[in-house]
Scaffold this motif. Sequence first.
Motif, mmCIF file in Angstrom:
data_model
loop_
_atom_site.group_PDB
_atom_site.id
_atom_site.type_symbol
_atom_site.label_atom_id
_atom_site.label_comp_id
_atom_site.label_asym_id
_atom_site.label_seq_id
_atom_site.Cartn_x
_atom_site.Cartn_y
_atom_site.Cartn_z
ATOM 1 N N PRO A 1 -8.518 3.541 -10.070
ATOM 2 C CA PRO A 1 -9.136 2.262 -9.709
ATOM 3 C C PRO A 1 -8.215 1.097 -10.078
ATOM 4 C CG PRO A 1 -10.703 3.661 -10.862
ATOM 5 C CD PRO A 1 -9.353 4.327 -10.957
ATOM 6 N N GLY A 2 -8.064 0.182 -9.152
ATOM 7 C CA GLY A 2 -7.234 -0.994 -9.401
ATOM 8 C C GLY A 2 -5.748 -0.759 -9.263
ATOM 9 N N ALA A 3 -5.337 0.464 -8.899
ATOM 10 C CA ALA A 3 -3.907 0.774 -8.803
ATOM 11 C C ALA A 3 -3.355 0.566 -7.409
ATOM 12 C CB ALA A 3 -3.648 2.207 -9.249
ATOM 13 N N GLU A 4 -4.185 0.206 -6.450
ATOM 14 C CA GLU A 4 -3.735 0.014 -5.069
ATOM 15 C C GLU A 4 -2.573 -0.968 -5.028
ATOM 16 O OE1 GLU A 4 -3.626 0.983 -1.179
ATOM 17 O OE2 GLU A 4 -5.072 1.768 -2.580
ATOM 18 N N MET B 1 0.839 -1.180 0.000
ATOM 19 C CA MET B 1 0.000 0.000 0.000
ATOM 20 C C MET B 1 0.883 1.243 0.000
ATOM 21 S SD MET B 1 -3.076 0.760 2.579
ATOM 22 C CE MET B 1 -3.110 2.278 3.414
ATOM 23 N N GLN B 2 0.617 2.169 -0.920
ATOM 24 C CA GLN B 2 1.422 3.373 -1.045
ATOM 25 C C GLN B 2 0.953 4.419 -0.048
ATOM 26 O OE1 GLN B 2 1.687 4.789 -5.008
ATOM 27 N NE2 GLN B 2 2.782 6.621 -4.459
ATOM 28 N N THR B 3 1.894 5.037 0.632
ATOM 29 C CA THR B 3 1.583 6.098 1.574
ATOM 30 C C THR B 3 1.284 7.371 0.804
ATOM 31 O OG1 THR B 3 3.111 5.110 3.144
ATOM 32 C CG2 THR B 3 2.460 7.378 3.550
ATOM 33 N N SER B 4 0.248 8.068 1.221
ATOM 34 C CA SER B 4 -0.119 9.313 0.568
ATOM 35 C C SER B 4 0.977 10.354 0.784
ATOM 36 C CB SER B 4 -1.442 9.820 1.128
ATOM 37 O OG SER B 4 -1.786 11.045 0.522
ATOM 38 N N GLN B 5 1.360 11.030 -0.287
ATOM 39 C CA GLN B 5 2.343 12.098 -0.220
ATOM 40 C C GLN B 5 1.689 13.375 -0.711
ATOM 41 O OE1 GLN B 5 5.921 11.081 -2.330
ATOM 42 N NE2 GLN B 5 5.919 9.008 -1.567
ATOM 43 N N ILE B 6 2.008 14.496 -0.067
ATOM 44 C CA ILE B 6 1.449 15.783 -0.464
ATOM 45 C C ILE B 6 2.570 16.649 -1.022
ATOM 46 C CG2 ILE B 6 0.296 17.880 0.328
ATOM 47 C CD1 ILE B 6 -1.158 16.211 2.383
ATOM 48 N N HIS B 7 2.344 17.173 -2.234
ATOM 49 C CA HIS B 7 3.320 18.019 -2.919
ATOM 50 C C HIS B 7 2.697 19.401 -3.122
ATOM 51 C CE1 HIS B 7 5.567 14.351 -3.728
ATOM 52 N NE2 HIS B 7 4.420 13.824 -4.095
ATOM 53 N N GLY C 1 -2.483 7.727 -5.256
ATOM 54 C CA GLY C 1 -2.389 8.015 -3.831
ATOM 55 C C GLY C 1 -1.666 9.306 -3.498
ATOM 56 N N GLU C 2 -0.958 9.889 -4.450
ATOM 57 C CA GLU C 2 -0.251 11.142 -4.176
ATOM 58 C C GLU C 2 -1.214 12.319 -4.312
ATOM 59 O OE1 GLU C 2 4.369 10.789 -5.149
ATOM 60 O OE2 GLU C 2 3.136 10.806 -6.944
ATOM 61 N N THR C 3 -0.883 13.398 -3.589
ATOM 62 C CA THR C 3 -1.724 14.587 -3.573
ATOM 63 C C THR C 3 -0.899 15.817 -3.916
ATOM 64 O OG1 THR C 3 -3.191 13.664 -1.891
ATOM 65 C CG2 THR C 3 -3.151 16.061 -2.080
ATOM 66 N N MET C 4 -1.483 16.666 -4.754
ATOM 67 C CA MET C 4 -0.901 17.977 -5.027
ATOM 68 C C MET C 4 -1.739 18.998 -4.262
ATOM 69 S SD MET C 4 -0.365 20.043 -8.607
ATOM 70 C CE MET C 4 -2.068 20.542 -8.851
ATOM 71 N N ARG C 5 -1.115 19.740 -3.357
ATOM 72 C CA ARG C 5 -1.803 20.798 -2.620
ATOM 73 C C ARG C 5 -1.636 22.082 -3.415
ATOM 74 N NH1 ARG C 5 -1.779 20.616 3.482
ATOM 75 N NH2 ARG C 5 -3.475 19.218 2.889
ATOM 76 N N PHE C 6 -2.713 22.521 -4.017
ATOM 77 C CA PHE C 6 -2.760 23.665 -4.916
ATOM 78 C C PHE C 6 -3.138 24.915 -4.129
ATOM 79 C CE2 PHE C 6 -5.569 26.323 -7.541
ATOM 80 C CZ PHE C 6 -4.774 26.578 -8.636
ATOM 81 N N VAL C 7 -2.332 25.971 -4.268
ATOM 82 C CA VAL C 7 -2.588 27.241 -3.586
ATOM 83 C C VAL C 7 -2.752 28.319 -4.647
ATOM 84 C CG1 VAL C 7 -1.700 28.943 -1.934
ATOM 85 C CG2 VAL C 7 -1.182 26.506 -1.620
ATOM 86 N N ASN C 8 -3.799 29.130 -4.513
ATOM 87 C CA ASN C 8 -4.056 30.173 -5.503
ATOM 88 C C ASN C 8 -4.685 31.379 -4.801
ATOM 89 O OD1 ASN C 8 -4.049 31.274 -8.058
ATOM 90 N ND2 ASN C 8 -5.732 30.042 -8.841
ATOM 91 N N ASP C 9 -4.764 32.502 -5.535
ATOM 92 C CA ASP C 9 -5.343 33.714 -4.974
ATOM 93 C C ASP C 9 -6.833 33.844 -5.276
ATOM 94 O OD1 ASP C 9 -5.123 34.201 -7.676
ATOM 95 O OD2 ASP C 9 -3.832 35.951 -7.481
#
Length: 102
Positions: free
Chosen positions: A80-83, A1-7, A33-41
């Motif tokens: 889906p199915g990538a776990e 299981m891949q650990t979630s990473q935030i970029h 499972g990876e996450t991009m944290r998007f910041v905007n104005d």
Amino acid sequence: MQTSQIHLFDARGIAKRFRHAAIFGALESLSHGETMRFVNDHDPLPLLGQIQQRYGEQIRLAYQQRDSEQVVIDFTVDLPGAEGSGGGCGGGGGGGCGCAGH
């Protein structure tokens, strides 16, 4: 299981004419499972529509902050199915989620 990473992806420092292309490139470099944290104005509603159209259910979004100061959205790749596969769906050689819409 891949650990979630935030970029972190802070769009405020990118010229407006390059933003969407840069965001799509960043999303396509993410693996399941990876996450991009998007910041905007501002709240990027047209961009969200484009992401939905281009990637469908491969990208989940969750607002973390939504006010007049800034907007913070987590975009998470959910294939889906990538776990446990350790990779994405092979878009563009980056191993990310770029298969839809190309």
